[in-house]
Scaffold this active site. Structure first.
Site, PDB file in Angstrom:
ATOM      1  N   LYS A 234      39.551 -24.777  13.450  1.00  0.00           N
ATOM      2  CA  LYS A 234      39.814 -23.394  13.073  1.00  0.00           C
ATOM      3  C   LYS A 234      39.291 -22.479  14.162  1.00  0.00           C
ATOM      4  O   LYS A 234      38.131 -22.589  14.576  1.00  0.00           O
ATOM      5  CB  LYS A 234      39.138 -23.079  11.750  1.00  0.00           C
ATOM      6  CG  LYS A 234      39.400 -21.701  11.226  1.00  0.00           C
ATOM      7  CD  LYS A 234      38.706 -21.526   9.877  1.00  0.00           C
ATOM      8  CE  LYS A 234      38.847 -20.125   9.366  1.00  0.00           C
ATOM      9  NZ  LYS A 234      38.135 -19.968   8.089  1.00  0.00           N
TER      10      LYS A 234
ATOM     11  N   GLY B  23      36.512 -16.620  14.568  1.00  0.00           N
ATOM     12  CA  GLY B  23      36.946 -15.297  14.131  1.00  0.00           C
ATOM     13  C   GLY B  23      38.149 -15.319  13.217  1.00  0.00           C
ATOM     14  O   GLY B  23      38.621 -14.293  12.778  1.00  0.00           O
ATOM     15  N   CYS B  24      38.674 -16.503  12.921  1.00  0.00           N
ATOM     16  CA  CYS B  24      39.828 -16.618  12.057  1.00  0.00           C
ATOM     17  C   CYS B  24      39.342 -16.685  10.609  1.00  0.00           C
ATOM     18  O   CYS B  24      38.478 -17.462  10.270  1.00  0.00           O
ATOM     19  CB  CYS B  24      40.583 -17.907  12.403  1.00  0.00           C
ATOM     20  SG  CYS B  24      42.178 -18.032  11.638  1.00  0.00           S
ATOM     21  N   LEU B  25      39.914 -15.816   9.764  1.00  0.00           N
ATOM     22  CA  LEU B  25      39.491 -15.781   8.354  1.00  0.00           C
ATOM     23  C   LEU B  25      40.201 -16.835   7.542  1.00  0.00           C
ATOM     24  O   LEU B  25      41.238 -17.262   7.754  1.00  0.00           O
ATOM     25  CB  LEU B  25      39.754 -14.392   7.750  1.00  0.00           C
ATOM     26  CG  LEU B  25      39.040 -13.245   8.459  1.00  0.00           C
ATOM     27  CD1 LEU B  25      39.458 -11.936   7.855  1.00  0.00           C
ATOM     28  CD2 LEU B  25      37.533 -13.409   8.366  1.00  0.00           C
TER      29      LEU B  25
END
Length: 105
Positions: free
Chosen positions: A100, A103-105
């Site tokens: 992932k 900073g990816c939600l």
């Protein structure tokens, strides 16, 4: 942890739905992820992005910024968003078997 079944093999996923063991990735895993993400068929442009991401990650141990992805693949942000509806970072990285993105939600 959850799993997906690919060619009769259970592939372990982490809590975010990404591969728990990146070495489990292959094109069949990408296709299975595609179906899960409502991308029933991976086109040449999908594979171009997927392999670009994998090669970039192998070299730098991080996913590229979206601007670099667009520039180096020749695809616009709009085209990449259309290819990967879950999002260019999360969706494309998941299909490429990468972790992932930060900073990816």
């Amino acid at each position: 942890m959850t799993h997906i079944k690919v060619d009769g093999k259970e592939i372990e996923l982490n809590e975010d739905g990404f591969l728990a063991h990146p070495e489990d990735w292959n094109e069949d895993v990408a296709r299975a992820y595609g179906v899960m993400e409502n991308i029933p068929e991976l086109t040449g442009d999908h594979w171009k992005v997927i392999y670009y991401l994998r090669n970039y990650y192998d070299r730098f141990r991080i996913a590229p910024m979206i601007r670099k992805l667009c520039k180096d693949t020749g695809l616009s942000l709009k085209e990449i968003e259309k290819l990967f509806p879950p999002g260019p970072a999360k969706g494309a990285c998941k299909l490429a078997g990468l972790p992932k993105p930060t900073g990816c939600l």
